[in-house]
Design a protein around this motif. Structure first.
Motif, PDB file in Angstrom:
ATOM      1  N   PRO A   1      13.625   3.821   3.618  1.00  0.00           N
ATOM      2  CA  PRO A   1      13.856   2.596   4.399  1.00  0.00           C
ATOM      3  C   PRO A   1      14.325   1.459   3.492  1.00  0.00           C
ATOM      4  N   PRO A   2      14.941   0.401   4.096  1.00  0.00           N
ATOM      5  CA  PRO A   2      15.373  -0.741   3.276  1.00  0.00           C
ATOM      6  C   PRO A   2      14.183  -1.339   2.517  1.00  0.00           C
ATOM      7  N   LYS A   3      14.475  -1.804   1.325  1.00  0.00           N
ATOM      8  CA  LYS A   3      13.434  -2.365   0.469  1.00  0.00           C
ATOM      9  C   LYS A   3      13.107  -3.788   0.934  1.00  0.00           C
ATOM     10  N   LEU A   4      11.821  -4.079   1.033  1.00  0.00           N
ATOM     11  CA  LEU A   4      11.445  -5.428   1.449  1.00  0.00           C
ATOM     12  C   LEU A   4      11.215  -6.322   0.227  1.00  0.00           C
ATOM     13  N   THR A   5      12.109  -7.294   0.092  1.00  0.00           N
ATOM     14  CA  THR A   5      11.954  -8.281  -0.979  1.00  0.00           C
ATOM     15  C   THR A   5      11.853  -9.639  -0.287  1.00  0.00           C
ATOM     16  N   MET A   6      11.552 -10.690  -1.017  1.00  0.00           N
ATOM     17  CA  MET A   6      11.494 -12.022  -0.415  1.00  0.00           C
ATOM     18  C   MET A   6      12.823 -12.342   0.265  1.00  0.00           C
ATOM     19  N   LYS A   7      13.920 -12.015  -0.471  1.00  0.00           N
ATOM     20  CA  LYS A   7      15.250 -12.342   0.027  1.00  0.00           C
ATOM     21  C   LYS A   7      15.552 -11.580   1.318  1.00  0.00           C
ATOM     22  N   SER A   8      15.249 -10.245   1.319  1.00  0.00           N
ATOM     23  CA  SER A   8      15.606  -9.470   2.511  1.00  0.00           C
ATOM     24  C   SER A   8      14.685  -9.829   3.674  1.00  0.00           C
ATOM     25  N   MET A   9      13.397 -10.107   3.389  1.00  0.00           N
ATOM     26  CA  MET A   9      12.474 -10.526   4.462  1.00  0.00           C
ATOM     27  C   MET A   9      13.015 -11.760   5.178  1.00  0.00           C
ATOM     28  N   LEU A  10      13.459 -12.713   4.370  1.00  0.00           N
ATOM     29  CA  LEU A  10      13.987 -13.961   4.925  1.00  0.00           C
ATOM     30  C   LEU A  10      15.181 -13.665   5.835  1.00  0.00           C
ATOM     31  N   SER A  11      16.007 -12.726   5.368  1.00  0.00           N
ATOM     32  CA  SER A  11      17.196 -12.377   6.137  1.00  0.00           C
ATOM     33  C   SER A  11      16.824 -11.651   7.442  1.00  0.00           C
ATOM     34  N   TYR A  12      15.781 -10.808   7.414  1.00  0.00           N
ATOM     35  CA  TYR A  12      15.341 -10.175   8.671  1.00  0.00           C
ATOM     36  C   TYR A  12      14.797 -11.216   9.636  1.00  0.00           C
ATOM     37  N   MET A  13      14.077 -12.208   9.086  1.00  0.00           N
ATOM     38  CA  MET A  13      13.492 -13.225   9.951  1.00  0.00           C
ATOM     39  C   MET A  13      14.564 -14.086  10.606  1.00  0.00           C
ATOM     40  N   THR A  14      15.607 -14.391   9.848  1.00  0.00           N
ATOM     41  CA  THR A  14      16.659 -15.226  10.438  1.00  0.00           C
ATOM     42  C   THR A  14      17.599 -14.399  11.323  1.00  0.00           C
ATOM     43  N   HIS A  15      17.467 -13.072  11.278  1.00  0.00           N
ATOM     44  CA  HIS A  15      18.214 -12.213  12.207  1.00  0.00           C
ATOM     45  C   HIS A  15      17.210 -11.472  13.076  1.00  0.00           C
ATOM     46  N   TRP A  16      16.362 -12.269  13.734  1.00  0.00           N
ATOM     47  CA  TRP A  16      15.217 -11.698  14.443  1.00  0.00           C
ATOM     48  C   TRP A  16      15.638 -10.793  15.597  1.00  0.00           C
ATOM     49  N   GLN A  17      16.814 -11.036  16.214  1.00  0.00           N
ATOM     50  CA  GLN A  17      17.228 -10.172  17.334  1.00  0.00           C
ATOM     51  C   GLN A  17      17.468  -8.747  16.857  1.00  0.00           C
ATOM     52  N   TRP A  18      18.118  -8.629  15.698  1.00  0.00           N
ATOM     53  CA  TRP A  18      18.366  -7.314  15.118  1.00  0.00           C
ATOM     54  C   TRP A  18      17.023  -6.644  14.793  1.00  0.00           C
ATOM     55  N   ALA A  19      16.130  -7.396  14.137  1.00  0.00           N
ATOM     56  CA  ALA A  19      14.820  -6.859  13.739  1.00  0.00           C
ATOM     57  C   ALA A  19      14.004  -6.486  14.980  1.00  0.00           C
ATOM     58  N   PHE A  20      14.067  -7.332  16.024  1.00  0.00           N
ATOM     59  CA  PHE A  20      13.347  -7.066  17.270  1.00  0.00           C
ATOM     60  C   PHE A  20      13.825  -5.756  17.894  1.00  0.00           C
ATOM     61  N   ASN A  21      15.118  -5.553  17.932  1.00  0.00           N
ATOM     62  CA  ASN A  21      15.677  -4.310  18.489  1.00  0.00           C
ATOM     63  C   ASN A  21      15.254  -3.082  17.690  1.00  0.00           C
ATOM     64  N   LEU A  22      15.110  -3.248  16.403  1.00  0.00           N
ATOM     65  CA  LEU A  22      14.685  -2.118  15.574  1.00  0.00           C
ATOM     66  C   LEU A  22      13.221  -1.785  15.844  1.00  0.00           C
ATOM     67  N   LEU A  23      12.394  -2.823  15.973  1.00  0.00           N
ATOM     68  CA  LEU A  23      10.969  -2.599  16.229  1.00  0.00           C
ATOM     69  C   LEU A  23      10.751  -2.022  17.624  1.00  0.00           C
ATOM     70  N   ARG A  24      11.502  -2.559  18.596  1.00  0.00           N
ATOM     71  CA  ARG A  24      11.370  -2.125  19.987  1.00  0.00           C
ATOM     72  C   ARG A  24      11.744  -0.653  20.132  1.00  0.00           C
ATOM     73  N   ASN A  25      12.723  -0.239  19.347  1.00  0.00           N
ATOM     74  CA  ASN A  25      13.236   1.111  19.482  1.00  0.00           C
ATOM     75  C   ASN A  25      13.523   1.648  18.080  1.00  0.00           C
ATOM     76  N   SER A  26      12.453   2.017  17.401  1.00  0.00           N
ATOM     77  CA  SER A  26      12.630   2.375  15.989  1.00  0.00           C
ATOM     78  C   SER A  26      13.006   3.844  15.875  1.00  0.00           C
TER      79      SER A  26
END
Ligand code: FNR
Length: 386
Positions: free
Chosen positions: A178-203
């Motif tokens: 899976p993608p590596k979680l770093t401070m930088k990438s976490m921030l990017s997932y948070m600011t692209h919450w729709q993408w992250a939400f879709n991944l969690l909803r249907n992983s």
């Protein structure tokens, strides 16, 4: 929708960049090492200009063609790309359905997140399966069998991935499975919450055609590179290509060669087509732009192979230039992935639409009403006007 505000491929690219977390965007958009080939793939088209012949009746322009035994409504098709699930939750289904609806060929990658069978039963239109030769030849044969029974028309063997290319953006942005979680990438997932939400909803992320995927390999950022280097066979030679050709009785495409020597060998071992490609600048950096390789290959082999230009196509005029140099068609990778990220199936349709109407307009202004009227007479090379 705001897809209506996208007028060209670059607009779709910008939209994709806004929608995707940085990790995914840079995995898609990036290339190997210094990215010279990535840039050159597109900029090489600038060395060719188009010379129109006026006063031909271009009231009706027909951009359809036939390649790999498939009738295409436009002279380009969709190249195989891995892991569409990274870019949109409708993954490969969205791309395949768009190809069917618009009338072009879809290619499914071995590294896809949807299975050979699921795509086979979803679209009725022509499709191609892209294979690698695995160290395990029984497994390789099994892919061929599965593609045949799922109704794939063409088989495409990619030969530029003996080992994985060095994509440094993947290190910087933590790409991996899976993608590596770093401070930088976490921030990017948070600011692209729709993408992250879709991944969690249907992983449902999985490499659907790789049942032998060893999960212990997938730990850590570079799981994919380790996988490629451990499973793909770097000792493959022309004898193996001949062997694979024999297993397949339909159109057989060699993808990832660029030299005259390789083209001659491809004819000898029984390939029907070659996708002249450097993997979109993602493998060997400083490999030449595919557009520059077409004319010498065509000169050397005549009509014994169909030739596809693959890499750097961003405008309809690029496709027209490729045809004028002797290609039968072109294929696109990132342009449809930008559409996929920007708007799912509708976004991919938008990509196909934009390029198709650009081709049609370019042909009308050039004085050509069908693709077979496009020839080298319409080209100016390196400013040399004949
Ligand atoms: C690819 N490409 C690719 N090729 C292949 O044979 N098997 C694969 O699994 C993949 N995966 C893949 C993923 C991504 C994200 C990209 C961008 C590309 C290469 C692809 O088929 C094609 O050669 C290039 O994309 C063409 O260059 P452009 O159109 O992207 O400039």
């Amino acid at each position: 929708s705001s897809l209506n505000r996208c007028f060209n491929i670059n607009d779709l690219k910008k939209k994709a960049k806004r929608k995707l977390p940085a990790t995914m965007y840079h995995y898609m958009a990036g290339g190997a090492d210094d990215e010279w080939s990535l840039r050159r793939n597109s900029s090489a088209f600038d060395d060719y200009q188009l010379m129109p012949n006026q006063l031909n009746d271009v009231s009706k322009v027909n951009i359809s063609t036939k390649v790999l035994g498939c009738d295409l409504k436009m002279p380009f098709f969709l190249a195989p790309t891995g892991m569409s699930r990274l870019f949109h939750h409708d993954k490969e289904f969205a791309v395949a359905k768009a190809a069917e609806k618009m009338g072009t060929l879809y290619s499914l990658s071995t590294m896809a997140t949807t299975s050979i069978e699921d795509i086979g039963s979803t679209i009725d239109s022509d499709k191609m399966f892209q294979i690698y030769i695995f160290k395990n030849r029984e497994l390789t044969k099994e892919y061929v069998k599965r593609a045949k029974s799922a109704g794939y028309k063409a088989l495409c063997l990619t030969v530029d991935t003996a080992i994985a290319g060095n994509r440094e953006r993947d290190h910087y942005y933590g790409m991996g499975i899976p993608p590596k979680l770093t401070m930088k990438s976490m921030l990017s997932y948070m600011t692209h919450w729709q993408w992250a939400f879709n991944l969690l909803r249907n992983s449902d992320f999985k490499l659907a055609n790789i049942s032998h995927w060893d999960t212990s390999l997938s730990k850590g950022t570079m799981g994919l590179i380790q996988y490629v280097n451990s499973q793909f066979d770097a000792s493959v030679t022309w004898d193996d290509v001949a062997w694979l050709c024999e297993q397949w009785d339909g159109p057989f495409v060699l993808k990832g060669s660029q030299s005259v020597l390789d083209a001659k060998k491809a004819v000898e071992v029984g390939c029907s087509a070659m996708m002249v490609s450097n993997h979109g600048g993602r493998q060997l950096d400083f490999a030449p732009a595919p557009i520059d390789c077409i004319a010498p290959i065509r000169d050397a082999i005549g009509d014994s192979l169909e030739l596809i230009v693959d890499g750097g196509i961003r405008r309809g005029s690029d496709v027209v230039k490729a045809l004028a140099l002797g290609a039968n068609a072109c294929s696109i990778g990132r342009p449809y992935l930008y559409g996929l990220a920007a708007g799912g199936q509708k976004g991919v349709e938008k990509t196909i639409n934009i390029l198709s109407s650009e081709i049609e307009r370019t042909m009308a202004l050039l004085g050509c009403k069908s693709v077979d009227e496009i020839n080298s007479e319409h080209l100016i090379i390196n400013n040399h006007i004949k």
